[in-house]
Scaffold this active site. Structure first.
Site, short mmCIF file in Angstrom:
data_model
loop_
_atom_site.label_atom_id
_atom_site.label_comp_id
_atom_site.label_asym_id
_atom_site.label_seq_id
_atom_site.Cartn_x
_atom_site.Cartn_y
_atom_site.Cartn_z
N ASN A 125 0.93 -0.84 0.30
CA ASN A 125 0.16 0.31 0.05
C ASN A 125 0.73 1.72 0.06
OD1 ASN A 125 -2.03 1.32 -0.26
ND2 ASN A 125 -3.06 0.46 1.75
N PHE A 126 -0.08 2.36 0.05
CA PHE A 126 1.05 3.65 0.05
C PHE A 126 2.00 3.96 -1.20
CE2 PHE A 126 -2.26 4.39 2.85
CZ PHE A 126 -2.32 3.74 4.18
N LEU A 127 1.90 3.66 -1.76
CA LEU A 127 2.81 3.67 -3.49
C LEU A 127 2.50 4.57 -4.15
CD1 LEU A 127 4.66 2.89 -5.89
CD2 LEU A 127 2.32 1.50 -7.19
N THR A 148 -4.31 -3.39 -3.71
CA THR A 148 -5.76 -2.62 -4.82
C THR A 148 -5.27 -1.33 -5.22
OG1 THR A 148 -6.75 -1.17 -2.37
CG2 THR A 148 -7.48 -3.76 -3.04
N LEU A 166 -6.49 -0.37 3.17
CA LEU A 166 -7.02 0.92 3.94
C LEU A 166 -6.18 1.99 2.71
CD1 LEU A 166 -4.88 0.16 6.80
CD2 LEU A 166 -7.41 0.40 6.56
C1 LIG Z 1 5.93 -10.89 -3.33
C2 LIG Z 1 5.58 -9.90 -2.41
C3 LIG Z 1 5.23 -8.85 -3.48
C4 LIG Z 1 4.85 -7.65 -3.47
C5 LIG Z 1 4.38 -6.88 -4.76
C6 LIG Z 1 3.32 -6.87 -5.44
C7 LIG Z 1 2.64 -5.72 -6.20
C8 LIG Z 1 2.81 -4.50 -5.66
C9 LIG Z 1 2.36 -3.37 -7.17
C10 LIG Z 1 1.88 -2.21 -5.92
C11 LIG Z 1 0.68 -1.90 -5.64
C12 LIG Z 1 -0.03 -0.85 -5.06
C13 LIG Z 1 -1.38 -0.24 -4.43
C14 LIG Z 1 -1.74 1.32 -3.42
O1 LIG Z 1 -0.73 1.94 -3.42
S1 LIG Z 1 -2.42 2.26 -5.47
C15 LIG Z 1 -1.83 3.85 -4.72
C16 LIG Z 1 -1.19 4.21 -5.85
N1 LIG Z 1 -1.43 5.49 -5.69
C17 LIG Z 1 -0.89 6.67 -6.76
O2 LIG Z 1 -1.79 6.16 -6.85
C18 LIG Z 1 -0.92 7.57 -5.89
C19 LIG Z 1 -0.20 8.87 -7.21
N2 LIG Z 1 0.19 8.52 -8.05
C20 LIG Z 1 2.01 8.30 -8.02
O3 LIG Z 1 2.43 8.73 -7.53
C21 LIG Z 1 1.78 7.08 -9.55
O4 LIG Z 1 1.49 7.80 -10.81
C22 LIG Z 1 2.64 5.87 -8.97
C23 LIG Z 1 3.94 5.67 -7.96
C24 LIG Z 1 1.15 4.91 -8.95
C25 LIG Z 1 3.33 5.40 -10.43
O5 LIG Z 1 4.19 5.77 -11.02
P1 LIG Z 1 4.50 6.56 -12.37
O6 LIG Z 1 2.78 6.72 -12.30
O7 LIG Z 1 5.43 7.73 -12.33
O8 LIG Z 1 4.44 5.33 -13.03
P2 LIG Z 1 5.94 4.34 -13.79
O9 LIG Z 1 6.92 5.62 -15.05
O10 LIG Z 1 6.83 5.13 -12.64
O11 LIG Z 1 5.48 3.02 -13.81
C26 LIG Z 1 4.48 3.21 -14.93
C27 LIG Z 1 4.40 1.21 -14.70
O12 LIG Z 1 3.48 1.59 -13.27
C28 LIG Z 1 2.65 0.68 -13.65
N3 LIG Z 1 1.35 1.82 -12.70
C29 LIG Z 1 0.74 2.69 -12.35
N4 LIG Z 1 0.28 2.83 -11.31
C30 LIG Z 1 0.49 1.63 -10.20
C31 LIG Z 1 -0.21 1.33 -9.36
N5 LIG Z 1 -1.21 2.13 -9.06
N6 LIG Z 1 0.42 -0.24 -8.80
C32 LIG Z 1 1.03 -0.56 -9.66
N7 LIG Z 1 1.82 -0.52 -11.11
C33 LIG Z 1 0.92 0.31 -10.87
C34 LIG Z 1 1.79 1.07 -14.84
O13 LIG Z 1 1.03 0.60 -15.73
C35 LIG Z 1 3.42 1.20 -15.53
O14 LIG Z 1 3.17 -0.69 -15.50
P3 LIG Z 1 3.20 -1.38 -16.91
O15 LIG Z 1 1.99 -0.91 -17.55
O16 LIG Z 1 3.67 -0.63 -18.23
O17 LIG Z 1 3.87 -2.83 -17.11
C1 LIG Z 2 -4.64 0.87 -2.10
N1 LIG Z 2 -6.09 1.76 -1.16
C2 LIG Z 2 -7.27 1.44 -1.62
C3 LIG Z 2 -8.16 2.58 -1.04
C4 LIG Z 2 -7.35 3.88 -1.67
N2 LIG Z 2 -8.77 3.98 -1.49
C5 LIG Z 2 -9.64 4.80 -0.61
C6 LIG Z 2 -9.78 4.71 -2.81
N3 LIG Z 2 -8.79 4.37 -3.99
C7 LIG Z 2 -9.35 4.58 -5.36
C8 LIG Z 2 -10.60 5.46 -5.33
F1 LIG Z 2 -11.42 5.29 -6.20
C9 LIG Z 2 -11.19 5.70 -3.69
N4 LIG Z 2 -12.09 6.22 -3.94
C10 LIG Z 2 -13.28 6.81 -2.47
C11 LIG Z 2 -14.57 7.39 -3.73
C12 LIG Z 2 -14.57 8.44 -4.01
O1 LIG Z 2 -14.63 9.12 -2.88
N5 LIG Z 2 -13.68 9.21 -4.08
C13 LIG Z 2 -14.55 10.57 -4.71
C14 LIG Z 2 -12.62 11.40 -3.67
C15 LIG Z 2 -12.51 12.32 -2.41
N6 LIG Z 2 -11.35 12.14 -1.96
C16 LIG Z 2 -10.33 11.11 -2.97
C17 LIG Z 2 -8.94 11.23 -3.40
C18 LIG Z 2 -8.80 10.14 -4.16
C19 LIG Z 2 -9.76 10.05 -5.81
C20 LIG Z 2 -10.99 9.69 -5.14
N7 LIG Z 2 -11.62 10.79 -4.17
C21 LIG Z 2 -13.68 6.81 -4.98
N8 LIG Z 2 -10.60 6.03 -2.95
#
Ligand SMILES: CCCCCCCCCCCCCC(=O)SCCNC(=O)CCNC(=O)[C@H](O)C(C)(C)COP(=O)(O)OP(=O)(O)OC[C@H]1O[C@@H](n2cnc3c(N)ncnc32)[C@H](O)[C@@H]1OP(=O)(O)O
Ligand SMILES: CNCCCN(C)c1ncc(F)c(N2CC(C(=O)NCc3cnc4ccccn34)C2)n1
Length: 404
Positions: free
Chosen positions: A153-155, A189, A404
């Site tokens: 989480n929290f990537l 997620t 979360l």
């Molecule tokens: C055995 C143990 C295993 C442990 C690991 C298990 C896996 C865990 C996986 C992570 C679970 C996280 C759960 C949560 O925290 S979900 C919440 C994710 N965080 C955000 O959305 C916060 C705002 N966004 C950002 O900080 C950036 O846009 C992130 C960091 C998300 C991507 O950075 P950026 O936008 O600068 O891109 P890039 O150029 O570096 O990289 C592009 C590549 O990354 C793939 N990408 C984009 N978004 C996600 C995402 N949410 N999960 C997995 N992959 C993601 C994308 O398809 C592409 O790959 P491909 O399509 O080319 O293949």
């Molecule tokens: C990896 N952890 C997954 C849970 C993180 N969680 C809570 C989350 N992940 C994606 C979503 F799509 C989402 N939604 C709650 C719904 C919502 O409230 N939508 C309006 C809204 C208000 N504030 C925000 C902030 C960001 C995105 C939508 N927002 C949509 N929740």
């Protein structure tokens, strides 16, 4: 101008043969391909410790790995600030999650947590935190089989460093560190679609402060409806229907038995192995987590419980309001009343605690109360994923796991 835009669109579309619409990173990972048809359940690859790289992944020279210590308030604050400024926003960039420092400490330090799984990327020069990813230990039952996993989480990558392929490096590094502890599966997620969702769930919202939600653009006033009648429509009682009160330590053993029994009927659900686990996740913590229970007078056992977590959002650029106060449904169990009556009381508690909105996924049997309790469907999907474990796609109602 218009024809130029169309050319751009064509180039970006999958119609143009040049750009493969694959997943450069995810297609190298032990996850099913987007269009795989899965029939049986099990690990996708079986590696041993010998296969695991001993040294950290290589970062570009200007950056270094760092472990964040959540027991140090300044380091916890660094994680908080990175997320506060750069974490998940809605598609219209109107809201951004504002997980509090106390919430992050709670989420990142359950029993058995490892600091080495709280991984940051710093700029060598300025020491500024520009990337983060976290893992916590969890036992997840998949179709009845308990699997030792991590929850990821929290990537987060700083807005200034987006689309430089830093995310795959963070993901590979946390994978490496988890593998070194002989754990090979993960659950996570995301609001984005990746290879390959094990379930696709919908968010539903229950307005509490209708007027504020309309003012901030979270919800819209239906045409021909006055604000006064809209407020009346969503009115919530001031008193609960049932004698529910905050969980106490004495309630934990019976609550754990009730939870594990209830969760065992879902195809993907956590197993709360110890009383410490249950107390960590459900002890009421102000502005973090709320859990109320009903206890049978005679047996002194917990028979019903609701819980929700506190996840506010920054309202980006609204003149009148800075914060959206949202309660997110966590785990609810009803045995002496209907789930509808139980969540109805959760709404009363949320109203009393000054929340603006109560959010719910359509997991568990939640879709049975959306209509009666006046929930409205949201526009955000939440995809559930398993890493290195294939299993047939699940319906939302077969999911008994809330991250979360
Ligand atoms: C055995 C143990 C295993 C442990 C690991 C298990 C896996 C865990 C996986 C992570 C679970 C996280 C759960 C949560 O925290 S979900 C919440 C994710 N965080 C955000 O959305 C916060 C705002 N966004 C950002 O900080 C950036 O846009 C992130 C960091 C998300 C991507 O950075 P950026 O936008 O600068 O891109 P890039 O150029 O570096 O990289 C592009 C590549 O990354 C793939 N990408 C984009 N978004 C996600 C995402 N949410 N999960 C997995 N992959 C993601 C994308 O398809 C592409 O790959 P491909 O399509 O080319 O293949
Ligand atoms: C990896 N952890 C997954 C849970 C993180 N969680 C809570 C989350 N992940 C994606 C979503 F799509 C989402 N939604 C709650 C719904 C919502 O409230 N939508 C309006 C809204 C208000 N504030 C925000 C902030 C960001 C995105 C939508 N927002 C949509 N929740």
């Amino acid at each position: 101008e218009e024809s130029k835009r169309l050319v751009e669109l064509f180039k970006a579309s999958s119609l143009s043969s040049k750009k493969p619409r694959g997943h450069e990173f995810w297609d190298t990972q032990p996850v099913p391909k987007i269009d795989d048809k899965i029939v049986e359940s099990g690990p996708i690859e079986n590696k041993t410790l010998e296969d695991v790289r001993k040294e950290p992944l290589t970062l570009p020279p200007a950056f270094e790995w760092i472990e964040l210590d959540c027991n140090k308030s300044d380091e916890l604050k660094e994680i908080y600030t990175l997320l506060y400024e750069n974490y998940v926003e809605d598609d219209d960039n109107m809201f951004r999650f504002d997980y509090s420092p106390e919430f992050l400490k709670w989420a990142l330090q359950p029993p058995g947590f490892l600091k080495e799984w709280h991984i940051g990327v710093r700029v060598v020069e300025s020491k500024k935190l520009v990337g983060f990813i976290s893992g916590i230990p969890a036992t997840i039952r998949v179709e009845g089989k308990p699997i030792t996993m991590v929850e990821i989480n929290f990537l987060c990558v700083h807005k200034k460093l987006r689309e430089k392929r830093l995310a795959p490096v963070l993901i590979k590094e946390v994978t490496r560190r988890v593998n070194l502890r002989n754990i090979w599966q993960a659950a996570y997620t995301a609001g984005v679609v990746l290879p390959k969702p094990v379930a696709i769930c919908k968010y539903w919202h229950r307005s509490i402060k209708q007027q504020k939600l309309v003012e901030v653009g979270f919800s819209a006033l239906p045409p021909k409806m006055s604000m006064a009648s809209m407020v009346k429509l969503y009115r919530i009682n001031d008193e609960m229907k049932h004698p529910l009160r905050p969980l106490t330590k004495e309630d934990v053993p019976s609550f754990r038995a009730l939870l594990d029994e209830y969760l065992s009927k879902y195809k993907i659900a956590p197993e709360f192995a110890t009383d410490e686990d249950v107390w960590h996740w459900f002890e009421t913590r102000k502005d973090v987590i709320t859990c109320y229970v009903k206890v049978d007078e005679t047996t002194k056992k917990v028979t019903d419980a609701f819980s929700f977590y506190n996840l506010p959002s920054t309202i980006i650029g609204n003149a009148k309001h800075n914060t959206l106060k949202a309660a997110f449904s966590f785990y609810n169990v009803a045995t002496t009343m209907s789930l509808t009556e139980l969540v109805g009381d959760a709404l009363v508690a949320a109203k009393k605690m000054d929340y603006d909105v109560y959010n719910c996924l359509d997991v568990f049997e939640n879709s049975t109360f959306f209509k009666d309790l006046k929930f409205a469907i949201g526009d955000g999907d939440l995809q559930y994923y398993l890493y290195n474990y294939s299993t047939p796609t699940k319906k939302s109602s077969e999911i008994g796991l809330v991250l979360l």
